[in-house]
Design an enzyme around this catalytic site. Structure first.
Site, PDB file in Angstrom:
ATOM      1  N   THR A 174      20.868 -24.691 -35.704  1.00 47.10           N
ATOM      2  CA  THR A 174      22.069 -25.480 -35.411  1.00 47.10           C
ATOM      3  C   THR A 174      23.146 -24.557 -34.833  1.00 47.10           C
ATOM      4  O   THR A 174      23.436 -23.505 -35.416  1.00 47.10           O
ATOM      5  CB  THR A 174      22.585 -26.166 -36.692  1.00 47.10           C
ATOM      6  OG1 THR A 174      21.552 -27.009 -37.192  1.00 47.10           O
ATOM      7  CG2 THR A 174      23.847 -26.990 -36.427  1.00 47.10           C
ATOM      8  N   LEU A 258      21.679 -21.119 -48.732  1.00 48.61           N
ATOM      9  CA  LEU A 258      21.094 -22.470 -48.676  1.00 48.61           C
ATOM     10  C   LEU A 258      21.581 -23.328 -49.832  1.00 48.61           C
ATOM     11  O   LEU A 258      21.823 -24.526 -49.673  1.00 48.61           O
ATOM     12  CB  LEU A 258      19.564 -22.398 -48.682  1.00 48.61           C
ATOM     13  CG  LEU A 258      18.942 -21.831 -47.407  1.00 48.61           C
ATOM     14  CD1 LEU A 258      17.430 -21.799 -47.518  1.00 48.61           C
ATOM     15  CD2 LEU A 258      19.341 -22.647 -46.195  1.00 48.61           C
ATOM     16  N   ARG A 287      29.660 -62.591 -38.800  1.00 54.97           N
ATOM     17  CA  ARG A 287      28.525 -63.113 -38.031  1.00 54.97           C
ATOM     18  C   ARG A 287      28.075 -64.455 -38.624  1.00 54.97           C
ATOM     19  O   ARG A 287      27.730 -64.521 -39.821  1.00 54.97           O
ATOM     20  CB  ARG A 287      27.384 -62.091 -38.063  1.00 54.97           C
ATOM     21  CG  ARG A 287      26.094 -62.576 -37.480  1.00 54.97           C
ATOM     22  CD  ARG A 287      26.101 -62.529 -35.967  1.00 54.97           C
ATOM     23  NE  ARG A 287      24.809 -62.930 -35.416  1.00 54.97           N
ATOM     24  CZ  ARG A 287      24.617 -63.207 -34.140  1.00 54.97           C
ATOM     25  NH1 ARG A 287      25.621 -63.137 -33.281  1.00 54.97           N
ATOM     26  NH2 ARG A 287      23.423 -63.553 -33.718  1.00 54.97           N
ATOM     27  N   GLY A 360      19.594 -57.775 -33.852  1.00 55.39           N
ATOM     28  CA  GLY A 360      19.445 -56.985 -32.618  1.00 55.39           C
ATOM     29  C   GLY A 360      20.590 -56.008 -32.427  1.00 55.39           C
ATOM     30  O   GLY A 360      20.384 -54.870 -31.985  1.00 55.39           O
ATOM     31  N   GLU A 383      17.234 -27.656 -44.589  1.00 57.04           N
ATOM     32  CA  GLU A 383      17.759 -27.164 -45.884  1.00 57.04           C
ATOM     33  C   GLU A 383      16.724 -27.348 -46.990  1.00 57.04           C
ATOM     34  O   GLU A 383      17.081 -27.667 -48.130  1.00 57.04           O
ATOM     35  CB  GLU A 383      19.035 -27.913 -46.267  1.00 57.04           C
ATOM     36  CG  GLU A 383      20.162 -27.784 -45.275  1.00 57.04           C
ATOM     37  CD  GLU A 383      20.857 -26.457 -45.355  1.00 57.04           C
ATOM     38  OE1 GLU A 383      20.405 -25.596 -46.137  1.00 57.04           O
ATOM     39  OE2 GLU A 383      21.828 -26.281 -44.627  1.00 57.04           O
ATOM     40  N   HIS A 386      12.037 -32.455 -48.172  1.00 59.57           N
ATOM     41  CA  HIS A 386      11.960 -33.287 -49.381  1.00 59.57           C
ATOM     42  C   HIS A 386      10.873 -32.747 -50.322  1.00 59.57           C
ATOM     43  O   HIS A 386      11.070 -32.635 -51.534  1.00 59.57           O
ATOM     44  CB  HIS A 386      11.628 -34.712 -48.934  1.00 59.57           C
ATOM     45  CG  HIS A 386      11.780 -35.737 -49.996  1.00 59.57           C
ATOM     46  ND1 HIS A 386      12.983 -36.004 -50.618  1.00 59.57           N
ATOM     47  CD2 HIS A 386      10.874 -36.571 -50.575  1.00 59.57           C
ATOM     48  CE1 HIS A 386      12.815 -36.947 -51.517  1.00 59.57           C
ATOM     49  NE2 HIS A 386      11.544 -37.316 -51.514  1.00 59.57           N
ATOM     50  N   PHE A 403       3.456 -24.619 -54.829  1.00 61.15           N
ATOM     51  CA  PHE A 403       3.569 -24.526 -53.367  1.00 61.15           C
ATOM     52  C   PHE A 403       2.273 -24.062 -52.699  1.00 61.15           C
ATOM     53  O   PHE A 403       2.061 -24.305 -51.537  1.00 61.15           O
ATOM     54  CB  PHE A 403       4.682 -23.536 -52.988  1.00 61.15           C
ATOM     55  CG  PHE A 403       6.061 -24.030 -53.317  1.00 61.15           C
ATOM     56  CD1 PHE A 403       6.794 -24.755 -52.397  1.00 61.15           C
ATOM     57  CD2 PHE A 403       6.627 -23.778 -54.549  1.00 61.15           C
ATOM     58  CE1 PHE A 403       8.070 -25.221 -52.688  1.00 61.15           C
ATOM     59  CE2 PHE A 403       7.901 -24.224 -54.861  1.00 61.15           C
ATOM     60  CZ  PHE A 403       8.624 -24.948 -53.930  1.00 61.15           C
TER      61      PHE A 403
END
Ligand code: TGC
Ligand code: FAD
Length: 405
Positions: A174, A258, A287, A360, A383, A386, A403
């Site tokens: 970024t 982080l 609406r 729409g 970051e 999930h 992991f």
């Protein structure tokens, strides 16, 4: 027969948000919201479609507002509480996740790394300018072949006399194409005491105009479009010894930053959910179908009530984690993982479900829920994905590192 309309209560009134946060902190959030109303809210849909954001101009405005590195102390930073910073993130992400990213990367990743791990000279040189938004920073951890497992990074820093020479590539960064300074993480030849092998992670403060640095932009994103993303290519980049962050050694360096940025996300995404809910309430009120406002249908109300319940619970979760971070005990990484995992996923579901109420019109940039939902796909990934946060919580609860088995 059309029923008369009773008194309406805003979601934050029902939730009694003023009993969750201090009034002074909510007043501060109101200042941030007011600035965003004046300077950003109207243009954000166009920037998103154009796939860009005027980062430099915005950084200066956000610097003046006082949100860049606001939770750090000294060097032109406000030294605010974590909760105050979180509430600013909430207002920023109510506009767009890309805007919150700009602030997260600047304050929580780049500035925090320099503030926490840097030398006095590095702090003096960069932090005041970054707090004012006159210098933009980025944070290079992820690589083309290394994302969730940064311990496997390939970028190398080798010695040449007293200088460092950096070689490697970072991906999905970024702000890199518009940055003035980069915090780059690389492995040196030093022995990592944990593994007993050569290859210790160190951080380097690299001015983007250093010879050998290139920052090509990543194009064709369909999520987080109001944000500039790039690569960092490092080809024999020569840096003085003083470029290394002296106090950071090992993965703890980047992981601590982080934690800061993930905290901002825990609060930030509640803003996206709130904005989608407010927009849905406005739309369904006006609406008309079958001679009645959409808001009068039971199924619409069911969707609104479900979204409100989810919004309430993620706001309470954020407030709790904010309190922990502000307490003397502090917040632990697995508690941040809990907030990131639950809040991002929930906010994404809220925005996606509410989108349907717009029919729409809901697929245009005129209304925010789909833009938020698509942005949150990125937030779910960066970051720590999930799944990384699920495994972090799994490890905390079972004691087993899931992991790699
Ligand atoms: P592990 O053994 O758990 O930890 C290594 C060392 O770090 C310490 N530590 C932390 N310290 C501070 N804060 C934290 N959150 C910390 N988590 C861990 C830990 O105590 C240990 O210290 P020491 O002294 O014992 O060495 O490391 P691991 O290799 O087992 O970690 C595994 C895992 C998967 C959790 C970690 O690698 C991870 O989090 N991976 C995800 C990578 C990631 O999140 N990348 C994000 C890149 S930046 C980004 O996405 C920016 S988007 C910006 C935007 O636009 O907003
Ligand atoms: P991978 O790690 O390859 O993961 C792919 C999939 O496999 C995911 O679903 C993941 O959860 C799953 N997976 C991986 N390992 C395991 C496992 N052990 N068990 C189960 N599932 C697993 N990075 C930076 O350093 N700085 C930035 O500023 C930055 N900004 C970003 C901006 C954007 C718009 C995006 C999209 C990303 C950005 N990132 C940045 C990178 C981001 O942090 C990574 O994309 C993220 O960490 C995941 O890495 P990856 O993309 O390589 O996916």
């Amino acid at each position: 027969m059309t029923q008369s309309k009773g008194r309406t209560l805003a979601p934050d009134e029902i939730l009694a948000v003023d009993q969750i946060f201090d009034q002074d902190d909510l007043d501060w959030a109101g200042v941030v919201r007011g600035w965003l109303d004046e300077n950003v809210r109207e243009q954000i849909g166009d920037w998103y479609l154009e796939g860009t954001i005027p980062a430099r101009e915005l950084a200066e405005g956000l610097g003046e507002l006082g949100v860049l590195g606001m939770h750090l102390a000294g060097y032109g930073c406000a030294g605010s509480t974590a909760t105050q910073y979180g509430l600013a993130c909430r207002e920023l992400e109510a506009v767009d996740s890309g805007l919150r990213s700009l602030v997260s990367v600047q304050g929580s990743l780049a500035m925090f790394s320099i503030h926490h791990w840097g030398s006095e000279e590095q702090k003096e040189e960069w932090l005041p300018r970054m707090a004012a938004g006159r210098a933009i920073g980025c944070f290079g951890l992820t690589e083309p072949d290394v994302g969730s497992d940064p311990a496997g990074m390939k970028t190398r820093a080798t010695r040449d006399g007293s200088d460092w020479i950096l070689n490697g590539a970072k991906m999905w960064i970024t702000n890199s194409p518009v940055s003035d300074v980069m915090v780059v993480w690389a492995k040196t030849d030093e022995v990592n005491e944990k593994t007993g092998e050569k290859g210790l992670v160190r951080g380097f403060v690299v001015p983007t105009d250093t010879p050998g640095v290139e920052v090509p932009e990543v194009k064709r994103k369909i999520s987080l479009r109001a944000s500039i993303t790039g690569e960092i290519v490092l080809d024999n980049v020569r840096l003085p010894e003083s470029a290394m962050l002296p106090k950071a050694s090992g993965l703890k360096g980047p992981l601590s930053a982080l934690s800061e940025a993930r905290f901002g996300i825990v609060f930030g995404v509640t803003g996206a959910a709130r904005d989608a809910l407010e927009e849905a309430l406005r739309y369904t009120d006006t609406r008309i179908q079958f001679d009645r406002p959409l808001s009068s249908f039971q199924i619409s109300q069911q969707k609104l009530a479900k979204a409100f319940g989810q919004y309430s619970s993620i706001t309470l979760t954020a407030a709790h984690i904010g309190r922990l971070k502000d307490s003397s005990a502090g917040v632990r990484p697995e508690q941040i993982s809990l907030g990131k995992m639950v809040n991002v996923d929930t906010a994404m579901n809220v925005c996606r479900d509410l989108r349907a109420l717009f029919g729409g019109s809901g697929i245009t940039s005129e209304y925010s829920p789909l833009r938020h939902a698509v942005n949150l796909e990125t937030v779910l990934t960066y970051e720590g994905t999930h799944e990384v946060h699920q495994l972090t919580l799994g490890r905390a609860m079972t004691g087993i590192f899931g992991f790699a088995n």
